[in-house]
Design a protein around this motif. Sequence first.
Motif, PDB file in Angstrom:
ATOM      1  N   VAL A 216     -23.727  -6.580 -40.102  1.00 15.76           N
ATOM      2  CA  VAL A 216     -24.323  -7.672 -39.328  1.00 15.76           C
ATOM      3  C   VAL A 216     -25.516  -7.152 -38.525  1.00 15.76           C
ATOM      4  O   VAL A 216     -26.591  -7.788 -38.491  1.00 15.76           O
ATOM      5  CB  VAL A 216     -23.273  -8.320 -38.406  1.00 15.76           C
ATOM      6  CG1 VAL A 216     -23.940  -9.223 -37.365  1.00 15.76           C
ATOM      7  CG2 VAL A 216     -22.278  -9.123 -39.222  1.00 15.76           C
ATOM      8  N   PHE A 217     -25.363  -6.006 -37.885  1.00 17.06           N
ATOM      9  CA  PHE A 217     -26.482  -5.445 -37.128  1.00 17.06           C
ATOM     10  C   PHE A 217     -27.611  -4.990 -38.062  1.00 17.06           C
ATOM     11  O   PHE A 217     -28.787  -5.029 -37.669  1.00 17.06           O
ATOM     12  CB  PHE A 217     -26.002  -4.290 -36.249  1.00 17.06           C
ATOM     13  CG  PHE A 217     -25.401  -4.735 -34.947  1.00 17.06           C
ATOM     14  CD1 PHE A 217     -26.206  -5.130 -33.901  1.00 17.06           C
ATOM     15  CD2 PHE A 217     -24.032  -4.785 -34.785  1.00 17.06           C
ATOM     16  CE1 PHE A 217     -25.661  -5.568 -32.697  1.00 17.06           C
ATOM     17  CE2 PHE A 217     -23.463  -5.219 -33.600  1.00 17.06           C
ATOM     18  CZ  PHE A 217     -24.279  -5.605 -32.551  1.00 17.06           C
ATOM     19  N   ALA A 218     -27.274  -4.569 -39.277  1.00 19.98           N
ATOM     20  CA  ALA A 218     -28.325  -4.236 -40.245  1.00 19.98           C
ATOM     21  C   ALA A 218     -29.123  -5.483 -40.622  1.00 19.98           C
ATOM     22  O   ALA A 218     -30.355  -5.440 -40.734  1.00 19.98           O
ATOM     23  CB  ALA A 218     -27.705  -3.607 -41.490  1.00 19.98           C
ATOM     24  N   VAL A 219     -28.434  -6.602 -40.821  1.00 20.16           N
ATOM     25  CA  VAL A 219     -29.124  -7.872 -41.102  1.00 20.16           C
ATOM     26  C   VAL A 219     -29.998  -8.270 -39.922  1.00 20.16           C
ATOM     27  O   VAL A 219     -31.141  -8.724 -40.092  1.00 20.16           O
ATOM     28  CB  VAL A 219     -28.099  -8.976 -41.421  1.00 20.16           C
ATOM     29  CG1 VAL A 219     -28.760 -10.347 -41.459  1.00 20.16           C
ATOM     30  CG2 VAL A 219     -27.415  -8.690 -42.749  1.00 20.16           C
ATOM     31  N   LEU A 220     -29.503  -8.088 -38.722  1.00 18.61           N
ATOM     32  CA  LEU A 220     -30.272  -8.432 -37.528  1.00 18.61           C
ATOM     33  C   LEU A 220     -31.547  -7.593 -37.440  1.00 18.61           C
ATOM     34  O   LEU A 220     -32.642  -8.131 -37.179  1.00 18.61           O
ATOM     35  CB  LEU A 220     -29.405  -8.226 -36.285  1.00 18.61           C
ATOM     36  CG  LEU A 220     -30.049  -8.533 -34.930  1.00 18.61           C
ATOM     37  CD1 LEU A 220     -30.469  -9.991 -34.845  1.00 18.61           C
ATOM     38  CD2 LEU A 220     -29.083  -8.196 -33.793  1.00 18.61           C
ATOM     39  N   ALA A 221     -31.433  -6.284 -37.650  1.00 14.45           N
ATOM     40  CA  ALA A 221     -32.601  -5.411 -37.577  1.00 14.45           C
ATOM     41  C   ALA A 221     -33.622  -5.770 -38.652  1.00 14.45           C
ATOM     42  O   ALA A 221     -34.832  -5.812 -38.397  1.00 14.45           O
ATOM     43  CB  ALA A 221     -32.176  -3.954 -37.725  1.00 14.45           C
ATOM     44  N   TYR A 222     -33.135  -6.038 -39.878  1.00 10.37           N
ATOM     45  CA  TYR A 222     -34.072  -6.404 -40.945  1.00 10.37           C
ATOM     46  C   TYR A 222     -34.760  -7.725 -40.630  1.00 10.37           C
ATOM     47  O   TYR A 222     -35.981  -7.867 -40.825  1.00 10.37           O
ATOM     48  CB  TYR A 222     -33.348  -6.509 -42.287  1.00 10.37           C
ATOM     49  CG  TYR A 222     -34.285  -6.993 -43.369  1.00 10.37           C
ATOM     50  CD1 TYR A 222     -35.143  -6.112 -44.021  1.00 10.37           C
ATOM     51  CD2 TYR A 222     -34.348  -8.346 -43.706  1.00 10.37           C
ATOM     52  CE1 TYR A 222     -36.033  -6.563 -44.979  1.00 10.37           C
ATOM     53  CE2 TYR A 222     -35.233  -8.806 -44.662  1.00 10.37           C
ATOM     54  CZ  TYR A 222     -36.075  -7.906 -45.296  1.00 10.37           C
ATOM     55  OH  TYR A 222     -36.958  -8.365 -46.234  1.00 10.37           O
TER      56      TYR A 222
END
Length: 564
Positions: A216-222
């Motif tokens: 989820v945090f990877a999606v947020l950063a992207y």
Amino acid sequence: MGTPRRRLSAALPALAAAGAIALPVLGGLVGTLLPAFGVLPAIGAEAPSLEQWRRLFAEPGIGRAALLSLSTGLAATALSLLSVALFCAAAHGSRGFARVQALALPVLATPHAALAIGLLFLIAPSGLLLRLLSPWATGFDLPPDIATVNDGLGLALLLGLVVKETPYLLLMTLAALNQVPAAQLLAVATSLGQPRPVAWLKAVFPLVYRQIRLPVFAVLAYSVGTVDVALILGPSAPPTLAPLLLRWATSPDLSLLLPASAGALLLLGVALAAAGVWIAGERAAATVGRAWAAGGRGIGAAAIRAGAALLPLSLLLAYCALAAVALWSVAGPWRFPDALPERLQGGTWAAQAPALAGPAVNSLVVALVATGIALVLAVAALEARARHGPAALPWLLRLSALPLLLPQAGFLLGLQAALLALGLEGGVAAVALAHLVFVMPYVLLSLSDAYAALDPRLPRVAACLGASPARVFLAVKLPLLLRPLLVAAAVGIAVSIAQYLPTLLAGGGRLATLTTEAVTLAAGGDRRVLGVVAVAQAAIPLLAFAAALLLPAAVWRRRAGLRA
């Protein structure tokens, strides 16, 4: 001597894999930090200064650009997670659940740029949706003057991010469901009178979310730092923050590298702020969720079932977008408001084949080099862990998430400066190295579960029969790992093919790939040519995944156990 040598042999593969991930990221952060405060000897800036920060904040629209990045990133992540949670709550355990999982895989394999181009063809004022509705339903004989893409609020960008990221979170959720006792929790909750969708959200989702929090945090950063999707679908006056930085970083005026680096730090700050807002939202949701879970039967089963349609609708949009890309690539004359072209033709493919050969070869070479290196490093590290125990790899899987949790522009500007100082910028080696930073984490994560699932008795029996460690690996483990290795290779190729910003910066704009060509043409090229490039870009990862699924069945056609 034996013990230190054993420890060294166990640690070296993990250190090599960690270095491939951490050194470019840390070097890029340092290379961004120094110019952000005025130190870039390559252009004669040697004294620390804050002038570039004043120049950055004096840029018209910089505050709105940062706010757009923050809002679209948070909204895209929240909507993607919400659609996945509602769908799983309503459909988990049903026959349609597995079908939707299968439909999500091709969308996940499609590069961001190709899918964004398909949505552009679909929702633009002259796009396929309005063509199907005009003039009989809308009265439009000409494309309306409506900003359905590149709108100032970033709604088209938000839609593109949700359509692309939802399948990723769905597959991460499915993997997490294998690690929680979902059936038992559902049985207990439903026996207490909870409707099944409500029971899933109350009892299963909290445990699942713990497992998928990192994705989820990877999606947020992207989503906060996306460049290619923002260039295709996002606003332009002002754009989101990352495309604005790219404009400065690629300007012939080298002095703009300093405010671009300051902007990269600002983008990191925006991503950090987005993470802080998300964490605060997690805590608020936990408080509300505990009260809801303790509130007896509660309400919401009908609303959950209705909201579950968001995910299938997202997949439908994705497939319509891919169909629009394929249709434009073979379209003949096609005037608005005609629903279909006058005729289909292959002339655009024939005319563009010579021009696309170079970018296609470059894309394949870079993808194969980056994926090959990643496979070697990942297998070496995982084999060392298998031989020497889990202590040989205590932190590598966590470290592998580092480049996924940072906006790409936040450190790639500094990495470009480092590559230039080393004399590597502009070639295949530099681009492959930049791609390796993003390919390596996915390859490592793809293989780690497969290695952990190997039956340890098989290599032990082979060793007892006198086989050396190398022979055990080649004759026992490698055949068992053929499918996971091919799937990991397909994942690596898909990740590499999709990279736009690393290719542009590490290649110095001189190494054309299908992705860079697609994003460039999306700014105003012929739609037929753009369709051809997007189809070619999407075809490579799809073919790689098809090979990963079909080759093991062909190789092990006489061995049913290895085909499974």
